[in-house]
Design a protein around this motif. Structure first.
Motif, PDB file in Angstrom:
ATOM      1  N   PHE A 169      20.223  29.664  62.860  1.00 42.17           N
ATOM      2  CA  PHE A 169      20.561  28.843  63.733  1.00 42.17           C
ATOM      3  C   PHE A 169      20.985  29.543  64.962  1.00 42.17           C
ATOM      4  O   PHE A 169      21.390  30.442  65.182  1.00 42.17           O
ATOM      5  N   ARG A 170      20.867  28.519  65.956  1.00 41.64           N
ATOM      6  CA  ARG A 170      21.294  29.476  67.741  1.00 41.64           C
ATOM      7  C   ARG A 170      22.310  29.769  67.538  1.00 41.64           C
ATOM      8  O   ARG A 170      23.554  28.781  67.256  1.00 41.64           O
ATOM      9  N   ALA A 171      22.438  30.454  68.034  1.00 41.57           N
ATOM     10  CA  ALA A 171      24.186  31.395  68.637  1.00 41.57           C
ATOM     11  C   ALA A 171      25.628  30.283  68.673  1.00 41.57           C
ATOM     12  O   ALA A 171      26.717  29.816  68.163  1.00 41.57           O
ATOM     13  N   ARG A 172      24.785  29.854  69.898  1.00 36.44           N
ATOM     14  CA  ARG A 172      25.675  29.258  71.583  1.00 36.44           C
ATOM     15  C   ARG A 172      25.824  27.722  70.226  1.00 36.44           C
ATOM     16  O   ARG A 172      26.994  26.721  70.564  1.00 36.44           O
ATOM     17  N   ASP A 173      25.046  27.211  69.601  1.00 35.11           N
ATOM     18  CA  ASP A 173      25.346  26.035  68.458  1.00 35.11           C
ATOM     19  C   ASP A 173      25.978  25.582  67.697  1.00 35.11           C
ATOM     20  O   ASP A 173      26.773  24.890  67.679  1.00 35.11           O
ATOM     21  N   LEU A 174      25.599  27.045  67.267  1.00 36.38           N
ATOM     22  CA  LEU A 174      26.715  27.213  65.733  1.00 36.38           C
ATOM     23  C   LEU A 174      28.414  27.752  66.420  1.00 36.38           C
ATOM     24  O   LEU A 174      29.053  26.975  65.553  1.00 36.38           O
ATOM     25  N   LEU A 175      28.860  28.226  67.758  1.00 37.22           N
ATOM     26  CA  LEU A 175      29.709  28.438  67.971  1.00 37.22           C
ATOM     27  C   LEU A 175      29.662  27.122  68.452  1.00 37.22           C
ATOM     28  O   LEU A 175      31.679  26.910  67.748  1.00 37.22           O
ATOM     29  N   HIS A 176      29.578  26.191  69.571  1.00 38.13           N
ATOM     30  CA  HIS A 176      30.121  25.164  69.631  1.00 38.13           C
ATOM     31  C   HIS A 176      30.387  23.821  68.915  1.00 38.13           C
ATOM     32  O   HIS A 176      30.665  23.748  68.387  1.00 38.13           O
ATOM     33  N   ALA A 177      29.330  23.923  67.242  1.00 38.26           N
ATOM     34  CA  ALA A 177      29.912  23.265  66.312  1.00 38.26           C
ATOM     35  C   ALA A 177      30.588  23.763  65.497  1.00 38.26           C
ATOM     36  O   ALA A 177      31.800  22.888  65.147  1.00 38.26           O
ATOM     37  N   TYR A 178      31.177  24.989  64.877  1.00 37.44           N
ATOM     38  CA  TYR A 178      32.482  25.341  64.804  1.00 37.44           C
ATOM     39  C   TYR A 178      33.499  24.956  65.107  1.00 37.44           C
ATOM     40  O   TYR A 178      34.782  25.170  64.599  1.00 37.44           O
ATOM     41  N   ARG A 179      33.365  25.147  66.279  1.00 36.49           N
ATOM     42  CA  ARG A 179      34.708  25.245  67.512  1.00 36.49           C
ATOM     43  C   ARG A 179      35.251  23.595  66.999  1.00 36.49           C
ATOM     44  O   ARG A 179      36.201  23.154  67.450  1.00 36.49           O
ATOM     45  N   SER A 180      34.000  23.173  67.332  1.00 37.48           N
ATOM     46  CA  SER A 180      34.316  21.507  66.987  1.00 37.48           C
ATOM     47  C   SER A 180      34.737  21.066  65.865  1.00 37.48           C
ATOM     48  O   SER A 180      36.396  20.002  65.834  1.00 37.48           O
ATOM     49  N   ALA A 181      33.560  21.769  64.460  1.00 34.96           N
ATOM     50  CA  ALA A 181      34.733  21.077  63.653  1.00 34.96           C
ATOM     51  C   ALA A 181      36.183  21.365  63.663  1.00 34.96           C
ATOM     52  O   ALA A 181      36.649  20.846  62.625  1.00 34.96           O
ATOM     53  N   GLU A 182      36.543  22.461  63.967  1.00 38.21           N
ATOM     54  CA  GLU A 182      37.772  23.075  63.572  1.00 38.21           C
ATOM     55  C   GLU A 182      39.430  22.096  64.817  1.00 38.21           C
ATOM     56  O   GLU A 182      40.070  22.195  64.407  1.00 38.21           O
TER      57      GLU A 182
END
Length: 238
Positions: A169-182
Motif C-alpha cells: 500500500f501507499r505509505a501515506r494512506d497506510l499511516l492515515h488508516a492506522y492512526r485513524s484506527a488507533e
C-alpha cells in the motif's frame, strides 16, 4: 522514494504444533522467517527490510538474523498482541520517513509464507504505486451451499477469493488508516481491511500463487520443506 518490506513474525504456532513462535521452526536448513527476509533483502525494489518480532523475543530475532542472514541489513520492530497491533507498531516506527516522503510504499508479508517469490513482491509494489494498494488472491473453488433442498451453488461465488500476502500500500494512506484506527479503537483482520475502512484507496488484486503456501498445520511443514528443496523449482532470489 523507497519501498519498505515488512515480515510479520509476532504470532504463535499452536495449530502447527510448535511450543512457541512457528516463524523460527527449521525449514530446509534455516528458520522459516529467514526465507522471506532473504527474498526481500535481495530485491532492488526494496530499500529497507523490517522484521516484526514477538514481545520478549528480541534476542531470538536478533540472533537468528545475525546467524542466518549476517550480511543483510534488517531492522527489528517489536510486535503487538494482535496482527493489527503489530502493523500499527511498524507504521508508527516508519511515520517520520513516511511524512518526509522518503518511504512511499510498504509491503507487508507473513513469515508463515516462506515460498513467496520475488515477482509477487514486485507486482504488489508496482500496483500499489499506481493504484494505492494491491494484494494477491486466488479463486475459491469446489464450494457448495447446503440448504433445505440439499447442496446447491454458492451465491456470489464468482466474488469469492483466498487472499494471500504480500499486501502492499501507499505509505501515506497506510499511516492515515492506522492512526485513524488507533483513534477509534478499530482492529482489522488484515492490512487491506484497515485501508478499506478508512480510505478510498483502490485495492487491486492480482493473481496469487498456489505455491505461496501458508504454514498453518504440521503437515504444511513437510510440504514447504519439499517445495523449497525441489531442484526443479525456480529459485529466484534464493
Amino acid at each position: 522514494m523507497d519501498a519498505v518490506g515488512v515480515v510479520l513474525a509476532a504470532g504463535l504456532g499452536t495449530r502447527v504444533g510448535a511450543d512457541g513462535n512457528k516463524a523460527y521452526l527449521p525449514l530446509a536448513g534455516r528458520s522459516m522467517l529467514s526465507w522471506s527476509l532473504d527474498t526481500l533483502t535481495q530485491l532492488p525494489e526494496i530499500a529497507r527490510t523490517i522484521l516484526v518480532f514477538r514481545k520478549g523475543e528480541f534476542d531470538l530475532a536478533r540472533d537468528t538474523v545475525h546467524r542466518e542472514l549476517s550480511d543483510a541489513a534488517i531492522e527489528l520492530v517489536e510486535g503487538g498482541d494482535t496482527r493489527h497491533a503489530s502493523e500499527t507498531n511498524v507504521v508508527r516506527y516508519l511515520a517520520g520517513d513516511i511524512e518526509s516522503g522518503s518511504v512511499d510504499v510498504i509491503a507487508i508479508h507473513d513469515a508463515a509464507r516462506p515460498l513467496a517469490g520475488p515477482q509477487m513482491f514486485r507486482e504488489a509494489i508496482t500496483l500499489a504505486r499506481k493504484f494505492g494498494g494491491a494484494l494477491p488472491a486466488l479463486p475459491v473453488e469446489n464450494l457448495a451451499a447446503s440448504g433445505d433442498e440439499g447442496l446447491g451453488p454458492v451465491p456470489g461465488r464468482a466474488a469469492l477469493v483466498r487472499v494471500q500476502t504480500p499486501q502492499a500500500f501507499r505509505a501515506r494512506d497506510l499511516l492515515h488508516a492506522y492512526r485513524s484506527a488507533e483513534r477509534d479503537g478499530f482492529e482489522g483482520t488484515d492490512t487491506s481491511s484497515c485501508i478499506e475502512h478508512y480510505t478510498d484507496v483502490e485495492v487491486r488484486t492480482f493473481i496469487g500463487d498456489t505455491a505461496n503456501l501458508k504454514v498453518t498445520y504440521a503437515r504444511d511443514i513437510a510440504v514447504a520443506q519439499r517445495m523449497l528443496t525441489d531442484p526443479s523449482r525456480h529459485s529466484g532470489t534464493r
